[in-house]
Design a protein around this motif. Structure first.
Motif, PDB file in Angstrom:
ATOM      1  N   ASP A  53     -17.688 -28.733  49.790  1.00  3.15           N
ATOM      2  CA  ASP A  53     -19.127 -28.923  49.588  1.00  3.15           C
ATOM      3  C   ASP A  53     -19.973 -28.073  50.536  1.00  3.15           C
ATOM      4  O   ASP A  53     -21.205 -28.162  50.524  1.00  3.15           O
ATOM      5  CB  ASP A  53     -19.495 -30.400  49.745  1.00  3.15           C
ATOM      6  CG  ASP A  53     -19.174 -30.951  51.127  1.00  3.15           C
ATOM      7  OD1 ASP A  53     -18.679 -30.181  51.984  1.00  3.15           O
ATOM      8  OD2 ASP A  53     -19.393 -32.159  51.354  1.00  3.15           O
ATOM      9  N   GLY A  54     -19.328 -27.249  51.343  1.00  4.55           N
ATOM     10  CA  GLY A  54     -20.056 -26.364  52.240  1.00  4.55           C
ATOM     11  C   GLY A  54     -20.590 -27.038  53.491  1.00  4.55           C
ATOM     12  O   GLY A  54     -21.304 -26.402  54.274  1.00  4.55           O
ATOM     13  N   LYS A  55     -20.239 -28.315  53.703  1.00  7.08           N
ATOM     14  CA  LYS A  55     -20.776 -29.046  54.844  1.00  7.08           C
ATOM     15  C   LYS A  55     -19.705 -29.309  55.897  1.00  7.08           C
ATOM     16  O   LYS A  55     -18.530 -29.485  55.575  1.00  7.08           O
ATOM     17  CB  LYS A  55     -21.377 -30.382  54.376  1.00  7.08           C
ATOM     18  CG  LYS A  55     -22.588 -30.217  53.462  1.00  7.08           C
ATOM     19  CD  LYS A  55     -23.236 -31.554  53.160  1.00  7.08           C
ATOM     20  CE  LYS A  55     -24.512 -31.367  52.318  1.00  7.08           C
ATOM     21  NZ  LYS A  55     -25.202 -32.656  52.095  1.00  7.08           N
TER      22      LYS A  55
ATOM     23  N   ARG B 272     -23.541 -23.123  56.695  1.00  5.78           N
ATOM     24  CA  ARG B 272     -22.538 -23.246  55.649  1.00  5.78           C
ATOM     25  C   ARG B 272     -21.148 -23.227  56.257  1.00  5.78           C
ATOM     26  O   ARG B 272     -20.806 -22.363  57.065  1.00  5.78           O
ATOM     27  CB  ARG B 272     -22.664 -22.113  54.621  1.00  5.78           C
ATOM     28  CG  ARG B 272     -24.025 -22.027  53.955  1.00  5.78           C
ATOM     29  CD  ARG B 272     -24.370 -23.284  53.191  1.00  5.78           C
ATOM     30  NE  ARG B 272     -23.469 -23.515  52.070  1.00  5.78           N
ATOM     31  CZ  ARG B 272     -23.411 -24.661  51.369  1.00  5.78           C
ATOM     32  NH1 ARG B 272     -24.184 -25.682  51.709  1.00  5.78           N
ATOM     33  NH2 ARG B 272     -22.589 -24.765  50.358  1.00  5.78           N
ATOM     34  N   PHE B 273     -20.338 -24.199  55.837  1.00  5.63           N
ATOM     35  CA  PHE B 273     -18.992 -24.355  56.380  1.00  5.63           C
ATOM     36  C   PHE B 273     -17.970 -24.187  55.254  1.00  5.63           C
ATOM     37  O   PHE B 273     -18.322 -23.814  54.137  1.00  5.63           O
ATOM     38  CB  PHE B 273     -18.876 -25.715  57.074  1.00  5.63           C
ATOM     39  CG  PHE B 273     -19.791 -25.841  58.275  1.00  5.63           C
ATOM     40  CD1 PHE B 273     -19.347 -25.514  59.542  1.00  5.63           C
ATOM     41  CD2 PHE B 273     -21.121 -26.254  58.126  1.00  5.63           C
ATOM     42  CE1 PHE B 273     -20.184 -25.602  60.641  1.00  5.63           C
ATOM     43  CE2 PHE B 273     -21.965 -26.340  59.228  1.00  5.63           C
ATOM     44  CZ  PHE B 273     -21.498 -26.016  60.482  1.00  5.63           C
ATOM     45  N   TYR B 274     -16.693 -24.467  55.544  1.00 10.75           N
ATOM     46  CA  TYR B 274     -15.633 -24.116  54.602  1.00 10.75           C
ATOM     47  C   TYR B 274     -14.980 -25.315  53.922  1.00 10.75           C
ATOM     48  O   TYR B 274     -13.957 -25.167  53.267  1.00 10.75           O
ATOM     49  CB  TYR B 274     -14.584 -23.239  55.300  1.00 10.75           C
ATOM     50  CG  TYR B 274     -15.136 -21.867  55.567  1.00 10.75           C
ATOM     51  CD1 TYR B 274     -15.176 -20.909  54.554  1.00 10.75           C
ATOM     52  CD2 TYR B 274     -15.681 -21.551  56.804  1.00 10.75           C
ATOM     53  CE1 TYR B 274     -15.717 -19.661  54.775  1.00 10.75           C
ATOM     54  CE2 TYR B 274     -16.231 -20.295  57.033  1.00 10.75           C
ATOM     55  CZ  TYR B 274     -16.251 -19.361  56.016  1.00 10.75           C
ATOM     56  OH  TYR B 274     -16.804 -18.119  56.225  1.00 10.75           O
TER      57      TYR B 274
ATOM     58  N   ALA C 195     -13.305 -30.349  61.221  1.00 14.62           N
ATOM     59  CA  ALA C 195     -14.763 -30.258  61.300  1.00 14.62           C
ATOM     60  C   ALA C 195     -15.333 -29.196  60.369  1.00 14.62           C
ATOM     61  O   ALA C 195     -16.318 -29.435  59.662  1.00 14.62           O
ATOM     62  CB  ALA C 195     -15.189 -29.966  62.728  1.00 14.62           C
ATOM     63  N   PHE C 196     -14.712 -28.008  60.364  1.00 19.38           N
ATOM     64  CA  PHE C 196     -15.304 -26.857  59.681  1.00 19.38           C
ATOM     65  C   PHE C 196     -14.684 -26.559  58.326  1.00 19.38           C
ATOM     66  O   PHE C 196     -15.246 -25.786  57.550  1.00 19.38           O
ATOM     67  CB  PHE C 196     -15.171 -25.599  60.548  1.00 19.38           C
ATOM     68  CG  PHE C 196     -15.685 -25.736  61.956  1.00 19.38           C
ATOM     69  CD1 PHE C 196     -16.800 -26.513  62.228  1.00 19.38           C
ATOM     70  CD2 PHE C 196     -15.049 -25.078  62.997  1.00 19.38           C
ATOM     71  CE1 PHE C 196     -17.283 -26.640  63.521  1.00 19.38           C
ATOM     72  CE2 PHE C 196     -15.523 -25.187  64.300  1.00 19.38           C
ATOM     73  CZ  PHE C 196     -16.635 -25.974  64.564  1.00 19.38           C
ATOM     74  N   GLY C 197     -13.506 -27.116  58.064  1.00 22.37           N
ATOM     75  CA  GLY C 197     -12.797 -26.786  56.833  1.00 22.37           C
ATOM     76  C   GLY C 197     -11.933 -25.560  56.956  1.00 22.37           C
ATOM     77  O   GLY C 197     -11.283 -25.144  55.989  1.00 22.37           O
TER      78      GLY C 197
END
Length: 885
Positions: A558-560, A553-555, A142-144
């Protein structure tokens, strides 16, 4: 003069601060640290009893080779030679480390560094695979990154707390008390518990959903569909900060309400009540634990929960977000250093070539593992089939805790070379090792741990290590040096290791990775000693983030964030007659395989023997009565023998058996021997809560109860369970009478000498036998046997071990197994912190104490950790019902 040391509790992932005090005579006492932000002075029953677990009983005090004492030099040289030769002959993947969430971060770091960076294999995994791997997988999808977004404070700020597969009252009691206090101060706050069992946690719930085993994906997919149908999706947040929503919603919406009810085992009314409550509340925290993770669909469960929070934008802000509650004190620290087979250090990815290159350059290592290693179940399969020929097990007991435990035991027995590092020498696993290395334990260890809210705390020593015990990081680095890696492992203290770990977290980071504690990369020994609890990230430049993802902002590159499409399966067809779903887990006052908590008499007083929770109607179908012995069997002929505990709080069709009992503490109670090695295909986490078993009443020739000053040397019974008690031990026994009779067995097994007075009672027709052994005025043993479960007041019998029996008539009356008229009898212990029994509480209620506060003021029960409060409340309510009749 007393000396105080601030340290941390070595049990669940709450990460409670502890103040340990050693007085001038060397006695230790503990209390909660009022300044630690995880617990603010609270401790659970286990933490409160820590000082009682520090004795050298059973400790490994010096290195051993095949059970014989040896020197450190000989043991370390042998390990280095065997691992080096095995690698030279069969390659790096022929060796493995199986480590533990009981290790400190510094121990974990050097173990991972040696295996992945210098041996060059990914074959290091951890018992955290058994509790947290699905959360890791869900976070990364989900978050990277394996990022926990929220904080403990969010549980107190939320207007709705949803507890999924979490018996918070027993497994995370300090958090439970924080939540209960918040709810008491804000009555409008709501709590929903989603669990097949009605556990003690359900007592503060506004809504309890007794979901079918593995019905969680269906439930949260249904919730996502409801959120969309009722226009509760935060469309702007979803569009700006996520991808994959349409696909996830399409996958979630495949079940009708009728199918959803079938898949979850819940009525449509209860489902809608939960959906409307979640949809209509902005500040929602969803906490989940082993009921979610320990499943063949655990990763999908995690992502089904996260999907609902992403869809509503309820993440990263005060009082809202998904929250994984870790099971072990340093499961999170192990994840930070890459202790799982499919991770690299500092939250980097083993499958990412750039990450591998970065870690290898930082370590200046000759090689780096280029693929994930074997996860726990796969690892022991490889031990069994001979692919792994040298195995090092650190601070864990897989012969008890792994699924298919008998196969794991056989695999370890057949492995050409096994090393065990442990503080206890007689665990089921340590007994099988070729080399046993004595490790330091709580009170002797120095290092750091990370709790569920990403808070790193120092675990400081306040006791000298007994015998020749040494810390785990020293074991590992000394072997590494002897394998030829002197320069890379030339540490003199854990402070140096922590500084290197911190530096790696910041190495070529620039904010692209979540885990960064670079502020401590230049830390010296004095700064390490003074390190105060802090939450990561803690970069060298910039501030700590109290919560992640508030900025959207995630990891992922693409930051999503990613919505993950998950599908729920309908429940299987009606179970066969006599087939039950076996759920395993922890009890209130014990921890893992009891190597520590088993040393405390008061922690064993609440539940002293292995048991099986069964719904009364299921028990009636099987002709099982309360306190009968029960044979729990799988379809391959494996079985355990445990005590029946009938309770309507257990869902029909399912049973619960705790995981704690081992071959040291019971004759046949290693429940994970019945659990098949089914795993989540993404995380590799075993499904420890959904085994299929059958039940049968077991009727031995006799049942018996024994209290004794010494542990019996000989236990020739088909069923026995032993626990520490004040003044000695308590045992439950069942089987045939020994060939020479009970009295001869007692005399031989307890080494009773000629100055012992024996008091006997035998009714052959009724099948009763009672034997007392006294030395002067002190009771040395009391034995009670009958054809049915023994009707003895057990806690009263235990209390007699500490009582002077001056009067001869009074001594002879002990054979009754219960107090005489007017004599005190606590009854079964309810409050372990203050050793308060059920009969004491019932009597107080009868005298007018009809509230928790009144009981607390009179008896102190429920005023420390609070985990007994639900049980006290049930006694109060039961007395009120009796009074109303």
């Amino acid at each position: 003069m007393a000396c105080e040391t601030r340290t941390t509790c070595p049990y669940c992932g709450v990460g409670c601060g502890v103040i340990a005090t050693v007085d001038g005579a060397g006695s230790v006492s503990v209390r909660g640290d009022p300044e630690h932000p995880a617990n603010f002075g609270r401790l659970c029953s286990k933490g409160s009893a820590l000082a009682e677990t520090l004795g050298e009983d059973g400790r490994a005090l010096f290195p051993e080779i095949r059970g014989q004492r040896t020197s450190w030099e000989t043991a370390l040289n042998l390990i280095a030679d065997r691992f080096s030769n095995t690698i030279a002959e069969h390659g790096p993947d022929s060796v493995a480390f199986y480590v533990s969430g009981q290790l400190l971060t510094e121990d974990y770091y050097v173990a991972n560094k040696l295996m992945k960076g210098f041996i060059g294999s990914g074959n290091i995994d951890t018992n955290s695979r058994l509790c947290m791997a699905s959360s890791v997988a869900g976070h990364r999808r989900a978050f990277g990154a394996d990022t926990v977004p929220g904080t403990y404070e969010d549980l107190e700020l939320a207007d709705l707390v949803v507890l999924v597969g979490s018996n918070l009252a027993w497994c995370h009691p300090v958090l439970y008390q924080r939540l209960a206090a918040a709810k008491a101060s804000r009555p409008a706050m709501k709590v929903v518990v989603i669990d097949p069992r009605r556990t003690s946690t359900s007592d503060i719930a506004d809504l309890h959903l007794s979901v079918s085993p593995d019905g969680d994906v269906a439930l949260f997919n249904g919730l996502l569909t409801h959120l969309a149908e009722t226009d509760r999706i935060d469309q702007s947040y979803v569009a700006a900060n996520t991808t994959g929503f349409s696909e996830a919603l399409l996958s979630a919406s495949r079940l009708s309400m009728a199918e959803l009810s079938e898949a979850t085992g819940l009525s449509g009314m209860l489902i809608r009540q939960f959906f409307w409550l979640f949809a209509g509340t902005e500040r929602v925290v969803t906490c989940y634990s082993q009921g979610v993770n320990q499943s063949a669909s655990g990763s999908d469960k995690v992502n089904a929960i996260i999907n609902c929070h992403l869809a509503t934008g309820r993440i990263g802000r005060p009082g809202m977000g998904p929250f994984s509650l870790t099971g072990q004190p340093n499961a999170m620290g192990g994840r930070e250093v890459g202790g799982l087979a499919n991770m690299l250090a500092a939250h980097m990815e083993i499958e990412n070539e750039d990450h591998r290159d970065r870690v290898q350059r930082f370590w200046s290592s000759p090689r780096i593992a280029d693929r994930a290693g074997l996860k726990a179940v796969e690892m022991f399969d490889a031990v069994a089939d001979g692919r792994i020929k040298a195995l090092w097990i650190m601070s864990t007991n897989p012969v008890v805790s792994m699924p298919n435990a008998d196969k794991v035991k056989a695999a370890i027995e057949a492995c050409p070379f096994v090393v065990a590092s442990d503080m206890q020498k007689n665990t089921d696993t340590a007994r099988l090792a070729h080399v046993l290395l004595p490790a330091t334990g709580w009170g002797e260890k120095s290092g750091t741990v990370t709790n569920s809210e990403r808070r790193i705390s120092r675990q400081r020593p306040f006791l000298a290590a007994p015998g020749e015990a040494c810390p785990d990081w020293w074991h590992i680095t000394e072997v590494a040096k002897r394998m030829g890696f002197v320069d890379a492992f030339d540490y003199e203290s854990p402070a140096e290791i922590f500084a290197e770990h911190s530096a790696l977290s910041a190495f070529e980071n620039d904010g692209v990775r979540d885990f960064d504690i670079g502020a401590f990369a230049a830390m010296d020994q004095n700064q390490y000693e003074d390190l105060a609890p802090f939450q990561w990230p803690k970069p060298a430049i910039g501030a700590t983030k109290e919560r992640f993802f508030a900025d959207g902002r995630f990891y992922h590159p693409d930051g999503k964030a990613r919505f993950v499409s998950v599908q729920a399966a309908l429940q299987p067809v009606e179970r066969a007659h006599g087939s039950f779903v076996l759920n395993t887990g922890r009890v209130r006052d014990h921890w893992h395989t009891m190597t520590r908590t088993g040393k405390s008499a008061r922690l064993s007083a609440h539940l002293a023997e292995p048991f099986c929770e069964i719904h009364p109607l299921d028990a009636a179908d099987q002709q099982i009565r309360d306190a009968d012995l029960v044979k729990v069997s799988d379809d391959k002929g494996h079985f355990i023998l445990v005590r029946a505990l009938l309770t309507e709080r257990q869902a029909r069709g399912s049973i619960f058996v705790p995981m704690h009992w081992t071959d040291e503490t019971a004759s046949r109670a290693r429940v994970d021997a019945l659990v098949p090695p089914d795993v989540d295909p993404i995380s590799g986490q075993p499904a420890l809560k959904q085994a299929r078993v059958s039940l049968a009443r077991h009727a031995p020739a006799f049942h018996a109860f024994l209290v004794a000053a010494e542990r019996p040397r000989i236990l020739p019974f088909e069923y026995w369970a032993i626990a520490k008690a004040d003044g000695g031990y308590r045992l439950e026994l069942a089987g045939d009478e020994p060939e020479n009779g009970f009295e001869a067995w007692l005399s031989q097994s307890l080494d009773l000498d000629e100055d012992i007075e024996i008091v006997r009672y035998r009714d052959v027709a009724a099948g009763d036998c009672r034997i007392l052994a006294l030395r002067g005025t002190r009771l040395m043993a009391a034995f009670f046997a009958s054809r049915s479960p023994v009707a003895v007041s057990r806690q009263w019998a235990v209390d007699q071990m500490l009582t002077e029996h001056d009067d001869a008539k009074a001594r002879s009356r002990l054979v009754a197994g219960r107090p005489g008229a007017g004599q005190p009898d606590k009854g079964a212990i309810v409050c372990s912190c203050f050793s308060v029994g059920a009969k004491e509480i019932s009597h107080a209620v009868g005298q007018g104490c009809r509230s928790m506060d009144a009981i607390g003021q009179l008896l102190s029960a429920g005023t420390n950790c609070g985990s007994c409060r639900p049980e006290i409340r049930r006694i109060i309510d039961a007395q009120a019902l009796l009074a109303a009749e």
